[in-house]
Design a protein around this motif. Sequence first.
Motif, PDB file in Angstrom:
ATOM      1  N   TYR A 132      -5.836   1.413  -2.174  1.00 51.34           N
ATOM      2  CA  TYR A 132      -4.518   1.151  -1.588  1.00 51.34           C
ATOM      3  C   TYR A 132      -4.135   2.262  -0.620  1.00 51.34           C
ATOM      4  CZ  TYR A 132      -4.170  -2.397  -5.146  1.00 51.34           C
ATOM      5  OH  TYR A 132      -4.402  -3.499  -5.924  1.00 51.34           O
ATOM      6  N   TYR A 156      -0.847   3.618   2.170  1.00 53.46           N
ATOM      7  CA  TYR A 156       0.560   3.526   2.574  1.00 53.46           C
ATOM      8  C   TYR A 156       0.592   3.502   4.088  1.00 53.46           C
ATOM      9  CZ  TYR A 156       5.498   4.573   3.063  1.00 53.46           C
ATOM     10  OH  TYR A 156       6.825   4.517   3.386  1.00 53.46           O
ATOM     11  N   ASN A 157       1.214   2.475   4.655  1.00 51.55           N
ATOM     12  CA  ASN A 157       1.328   2.362   6.102  1.00 51.55           C
ATOM     13  C   ASN A 157       2.526   3.191   6.551  1.00 51.55           C
ATOM     14  OD1 ASN A 157       2.212   1.388   8.735  1.00 51.55           O
ATOM     15  ND2 ASN A 157       0.623  -0.146   8.499  1.00 51.55           N
ATOM     16  N   THR A 187       5.051   1.070   8.910  1.00 52.24           N
ATOM     17  CA  THR A 187       5.852  -0.022   8.342  1.00 52.24           C
ATOM     18  C   THR A 187       6.484   0.319   7.001  1.00 52.24           C
ATOM     19  OG1 THR A 187       3.993  -1.008   7.134  1.00 52.24           O
ATOM     20  CG2 THR A 187       4.325  -1.727   9.441  1.00 52.24           C
ATOM     21  N   GLY A 188       5.946   1.350   6.315  1.00 49.39           N
ATOM     22  CA  GLY A 188       6.441   1.688   4.985  1.00 49.39           C
ATOM     23  C   GLY A 188       5.931   0.750   3.904  1.00 49.39           C
ATOM     24  N   GLN A 189       4.934  -0.027   4.216  1.00 49.56           N
ATOM     25  CA  GLN A 189       4.384  -0.998   3.266  1.00 49.56           C
ATOM     26  C   GLN A 189       3.083  -0.480   2.650  1.00 49.56           C
ATOM     27  OE1 GLN A 189       6.016  -3.966   2.548  1.00 49.56           O
ATOM     28  NE2 GLN A 189       7.584  -2.969   3.788  1.00 49.56           N
ATOM     29  N   VAL A 190       2.811  -0.928   1.433  1.00 53.00           N
ATOM     30  CA  VAL A 190       1.541  -0.641   0.769  1.00 53.00           C
ATOM     31  C   VAL A 190       0.558  -1.722   1.168  1.00 53.00           C
ATOM     32  CG1 VAL A 190       0.387  -0.496  -1.475  1.00 53.00           C
ATOM     33  CG2 VAL A 190       2.659   0.534  -1.157  1.00 53.00           C
ATOM     34  N   GLU A 191      -0.657  -1.290   1.493  1.00 59.43           N
ATOM     35  CA  GLU A 191      -1.700  -2.233   1.906  1.00 59.43           C
ATOM     36  C   GLU A 191      -2.960  -1.980   1.098  1.00 59.43           C
ATOM     37  OE1 GLU A 191      -0.307  -2.269   6.584  1.00 59.43           O
ATOM     38  OE2 GLU A 191      -2.080  -1.135   6.021  1.00 59.43           O
ATOM     39  N   SER A 248      -4.695  -1.675   8.445  1.00 55.96           N
ATOM     40  CA  SER A 248      -4.059  -1.065   9.606  1.00 55.96           C
ATOM     41  C   SER A 248      -4.958   0.007  10.193  1.00 55.96           C
ATOM     42  CB  SER A 248      -2.725  -0.415   9.193  1.00 55.96           C
ATOM     43  OG  SER A 248      -1.839  -1.373   8.698  1.00 55.96           O
ATOM     44  N   ARG A 285      -2.282   5.054   8.419  1.00 57.23           N
ATOM     45  CA  ARG A 285      -2.484   4.985   6.973  1.00 57.23           C
ATOM     46  C   ARG A 285      -2.469   6.356   6.325  1.00 57.23           C
ATOM     47  NH1 ARG A 285      -7.328   1.955   8.265  1.00 57.23           N
ATOM     48  NH2 ARG A 285      -8.448   3.731   7.416  1.00 57.23           N
ATOM     49  N   ALA A 316       2.805   3.566  -3.114  1.00 59.42           N
ATOM     50  CA  ALA A 316       4.235   3.415  -2.819  1.00 59.42           C
ATOM     51  C   ALA A 316       4.966   4.753  -2.878  1.00 59.42           C
ATOM     52  CB  ALA A 316       4.863   2.420  -3.787  1.00 59.42           C
TER      53      ALA A 316
END
Length: 71
Positions: free
Chosen positions: A8, A10-11, A14-18, A23, A28, A39
């Motif tokens: 996993y 953290y972007n 965007t603040g999103q977990v991927e 990305s 990242r 997160a």
Amino acid sequence: MTSDSEKYWYNLSTGQVEKGFASPAVDRAGPFDTAEEAAKAPDILRERSRAWADDDAQEDAWGTATDEKGE
């Protein structure tokens, strides 16, 4: 051992977990073993940055004279 493409991230944009390399690398932070850890990346990065700054300040102050009060 899990490859980084299965972990996993953290972007930072965007603040999103991927999961995986969704990305560009520049966006990242990671890798992290769980989505929950990813997160928390902003807090982890902030704490690591603070610790590095403290270490740098101690290295910069190495060998400087101080009085008995530590000043």
